[in-house]
Design an enzyme around this catalytic site. Structure first.
Site, PDB file in Angstrom:
ATOM      1  NE  ARG A  23      -0.330   1.081   4.779  1.00 51.29           N
ATOM      2  CZ  ARG A  23      -0.762   1.276   6.012  1.00 51.29           C
ATOM      3  NH1 ARG A  23      -1.942   0.817   6.362  1.00 51.29           N
ATOM      4  NH2 ARG A  23      -0.039   1.921   6.885  1.00 51.29           N
ATOM      5  CG  ASP A  67       9.020  -8.689  10.054  1.00 57.63           C
ATOM      6  OD1 ASP A  67       9.773  -7.695   9.939  1.00 57.63           O
ATOM      7  OD2 ASP A  67       8.501  -9.024  11.132  1.00 57.63           O
ATOM      8  CB  VAL A  68      12.155  -5.225   6.397  1.00 52.25           C
ATOM      9  CG1 VAL A  68      11.449  -5.065   5.073  1.00 52.25           C
ATOM     10  CG2 VAL A  68      11.613  -4.253   7.454  1.00 52.25           C
ATOM     11  CG  ASN A  94       8.272   1.754   0.347  1.00 51.44           C
ATOM     12  OD1 ASN A  94       8.164   2.978   0.285  1.00 51.44           O
ATOM     13  ND2 ASN A  94       7.250   0.971   0.681  1.00 51.44           N
ATOM     14  CE1 TYR A 159       9.399   7.537   9.400  1.00 48.74           C
ATOM     15  CE2 TYR A 159      10.201   9.781   9.113  1.00 48.74           C
ATOM     16  CZ  TYR A 159       9.616   8.641   8.587  1.00 48.74           C
ATOM     17  OH  TYR A 159       9.250   8.612   7.263  1.00 48.74           O
ATOM     18  CE  LYS A 163      12.100   6.667   7.003  1.00 44.69           C
ATOM     19  NZ  LYS A 163      12.011   5.589   6.007  1.00 44.69           N
ATOM     20  CB  THR A 194       0.803   7.151   2.268  1.00 43.76           C
ATOM     21  OG1 THR A 194       1.441   7.462   3.510  1.00 43.76           O
ATOM     22  CG2 THR A 194       1.681   7.596   1.112  1.00 43.76           C
ATOM     23  CB  THR A 197       1.056  11.199   5.925  1.00 38.58           C
ATOM     24  OG1 THR A 197       0.478  10.857   4.663  1.00 38.58           O
ATOM     25  CG2 THR A 197       2.538  10.934   5.879  1.00 38.58           C
TER      26      THR A 197
HETATM   27  P1  NAP Z   1       2.512   3.077   4.678  1.00 39.90           P
HETATM   28  O1  NAP Z   1       1.337   3.521   3.865  1.00 39.90           O
HETATM   29  O2  NAP Z   1       2.302   2.828   6.139  1.00 39.90           O
HETATM   30  O3  NAP Z   1       3.138   1.794   3.972  1.00 39.90           O
HETATM   31  C1  NAP Z   1       4.245   1.144   4.537  1.00 39.90           C
HETATM   32  C2  NAP Z   1       4.107  -0.339   4.304  1.00 39.90           C
HETATM   33  O4  NAP Z   1       5.211  -0.984   4.975  1.00 39.90           O
HETATM   34  C3  NAP Z   1       2.827  -0.908   4.916  1.00 39.90           C
HETATM   35  O5  NAP Z   1       2.233  -1.842   4.046  1.00 39.90           O
HETATM   36  C4  NAP Z   1       3.348  -1.549   6.180  1.00 39.90           C
HETATM   37  O6  NAP Z   1       2.530  -2.585   6.700  1.00 39.90           O
HETATM   38  C5  NAP Z   1       4.677  -2.080   5.714  1.00 39.90           C
HETATM   39  N1  NAP Z   1       5.521  -2.503   6.820  1.00 39.90           N
HETATM   40  C6  NAP Z   1       5.547  -2.035   8.096  1.00 39.90           C
HETATM   41  N2  NAP Z   1       6.417  -2.745   8.830  1.00 39.90           N
HETATM   42  C7  NAP Z   1       6.954  -3.680   8.003  1.00 39.90           C
HETATM   43  C8  NAP Z   1       7.904  -4.713   8.170  1.00 39.90           C
HETATM   44  N3  NAP Z   1       8.466  -4.970   9.365  1.00 39.90           N
HETATM   45  N4  NAP Z   1       8.231  -5.464   7.107  1.00 39.90           N
HETATM   46  C9  NAP Z   1       7.653  -5.258   5.900  1.00 39.90           C
HETATM   47  N5  NAP Z   1       6.729  -4.321   5.679  1.00 39.90           N
HETATM   48  C10 NAP Z   1       6.385  -3.544   6.726  1.00 39.90           C
HETATM   49  O7  NAP Z   1       3.681   4.155   4.585  1.00 39.90           O
HETATM   50  P2  NAP Z   1       4.165   5.069   3.347  1.00 39.90           P
HETATM   51  O8  NAP Z   1       3.729   6.446   3.627  1.00 39.90           O
HETATM   52  O9  NAP Z   1       3.841   4.409   2.073  1.00 39.90           O
HETATM   53  O10 NAP Z   1       5.743   5.025   3.608  1.00 39.90           O
HETATM   54  C11 NAP Z   1       6.640   4.236   2.842  1.00 39.90           C
HETATM   55  C12 NAP Z   1       8.053   4.677   3.172  1.00 39.90           C
HETATM   56  O11 NAP Z   1       8.197   6.050   2.858  1.00 39.90           O
HETATM   57  C13 NAP Z   1       8.429   4.533   4.646  1.00 39.90           C
HETATM   58  O12 NAP Z   1       9.771   4.127   4.750  1.00 39.90           O
HETATM   59  C14 NAP Z   1       8.262   5.937   5.174  1.00 39.90           C
HETATM   60  O13 NAP Z   1       9.054   6.193   6.315  1.00 39.90           O
HETATM   61  C15 NAP Z   1       8.734   6.739   3.973  1.00 39.90           C
HETATM   62  N6  NAP Z   1       8.259   8.111   3.963  1.00 39.90           N
HETATM   63  C16 NAP Z   1       6.949   8.387   3.842  1.00 39.90           C
HETATM   64  C17 NAP Z   1       6.523   9.724   3.823  1.00 39.90           C
HETATM   65  C18 NAP Z   1       5.084  10.099   3.648  1.00 39.90           C
HETATM   66  O14 NAP Z   1       4.781  11.296   3.775  1.00 39.90           O
HETATM   67  N7  NAP Z   1       4.186   9.184   3.363  1.00 39.90           N
HETATM   68  C19 NAP Z   1       7.459  10.753   3.965  1.00 39.90           C
HETATM   69  C20 NAP Z   1       8.812  10.440   4.102  1.00 39.90           C
HETATM   70  C21 NAP Z   1       9.203   9.100   4.086  1.00 39.90           C
HETATM   71  P3  NAP Z   1       1.541  -2.244   7.963  1.00 39.90           P
HETATM   72  O15 NAP Z   1       0.484  -1.386   7.402  1.00 39.90           O
HETATM   73  O16 NAP Z   1       1.062  -3.580   8.413  1.00 39.90           O
HETATM   74  O17 NAP Z   1       2.384  -1.534   8.989  1.00 39.90           O
END
Ligand code: NAP
Length: 255
Positions: A23, A67-68, A94, A159, A163, A194, A197
């Site tokens: 997702r 699971d990473v 990711n 976080y 990061k 997403t 957020t």
């Molecule tokens: P997201 O919608 O929560 O998606 C993250 C995915 O990673 C989810 O499917 C989640 O599963 C999965 N996940 C969590 N723990 C895991 C594990 N141990 N092993 C494998 N998968 C796991 O988040 P996103 O916004 O897409 O973020 C993706 C990346 O972008 C992250 O690294 C985040 O820190 C980075 N990022 C995002 C933003 C933003 O604004 N969205 C900004 C800067 C950086 P669950 O739902 O079960 O936890």
């Protein structure tokens, strides 16, 4: 395929493995890469959602549970990718989680979980994939950091630390692997819409563009870095944040 993701052949012959791809941003990257001709293995702990996505996206994708934090599951995911698609030349680290609490309130258990997923998870991915990436070179590792991997934010202690760790790890890996035809860069999104957020404050007056980003706006950067168009880019930080890290926007103090 949705018109959000331009169709083309920029990633023909590329095989990608995306952690946390069920997702959010990972899903978006998968859609964008498939639209450009890549084969993509989506790996996540969110199995039902990931399997449904693969059923929708069709034969260019596969799903595997990952699971990473678990090295044996990384080994299985890499072997699965090689078996299904015959190589691996794009790794997108990711998967990630977010905790919003300040030092003093942040629990040691939260810290341990954060570092295990958001930092050690990235190391595990690089470590497990490296031999396959070398064999399939030219290859590209894209580590998902954040603008919180470049500057401090209050209430993001774990976080922020994880990061920044990803930013540093990326540079060291890039220096080690260039000789094998493998590039390694970090990407640094600002706030993108997403599930992660959905609870973040929407006030964006301090950001030059005064808005949050859309997943596809980051995915186009990912497509570039995954492709051989980025052949001279390694060890670098690629920011996609609507100007947030450039400084305070004119309207930052208004309203
Ligand atoms: P997201 O919608 O929560 O998606 C993250 C995915 O990673 C989810 O499917 C989640 O599963 C999965 N996940 C969590 N723990 C895991 C594990 N141990 N092993 C494998 N998968 C796991 O988040 P996103 O916004 O897409 O973020 C993706 C990346 O972008 C992250 O690294 C985040 O820190 C980075 N990022 C995002 C933003 C933003 O604004 N969205 C900004 C800067 C950086 P669950 O739902 O079960 O936890």
């Amino acid at each position: 395929m949705s018109s959000l993701y331009p169709i083309g052949n920029r990633l023909n012959g590329k095989v990608a493995l995306i952690s946390g791809g069920s997702r959010g941003l990972g899903e978006s990257h998968a859609r964008a890469m498939i639209a450009q001709g890549a084969k993509v293995v989506i790996a996540d702990i969110l199995d039902d959602v990931g399997q449904a996505l693969v059923a929708e996206l069709g034969d260019a994708t596969r799903y595997i549970h990952l699971d990473v934090t678990k090295r044996d599951e990384w080994a299985r995911a890499v072997a699965f990718t090689l078996k299904e698609f015959g190589g691996l030349n794009v790794l997108i680290n990711n998967a990630g989680i977010a905790h919003f609490s300040a030092i003093g309130e942040y629990k040691p258990e939260q810290w341990d979980t954060m570092i295990a997923i958001n930092l050690t998870g990235v190391f595990n991915g690089v470590d497990a994939s490296l031999e396959a990436l070398k064999k399939s070179a030219p290859s590209s590792i894209i580590n998902v950091s954040s603008i919180a991997g470049l500057r401090g934010y209050s209430g993001l202690v774990g976080y922020n630390a994880a990061k920044f760790g990803v930013t540093g790890l990326t540079k060291s890996v890039a220096l080690d692997v260039a000789q094998f035809g493998v590039r390694c860069n970090s990407i640094h999104p600002g706030v993108i819409d997403t599930p992660m957020t959905s609870n973040v404050a929407t006030r964006r007056k301090h950001v030059a563009m005064e808005r949050t980003g859309r997943p596809e706006e980051l995915s186009s950067l990912v497509v570039y870095l995954a492709s051989d168009e980025a052949s001279f880019c390694t060890g670098s930080e690629f920011i996609c944040d609507g100007g947030e890290s450039a400084g305070l926007a004119p309207n930052a103090f208004i309203g």
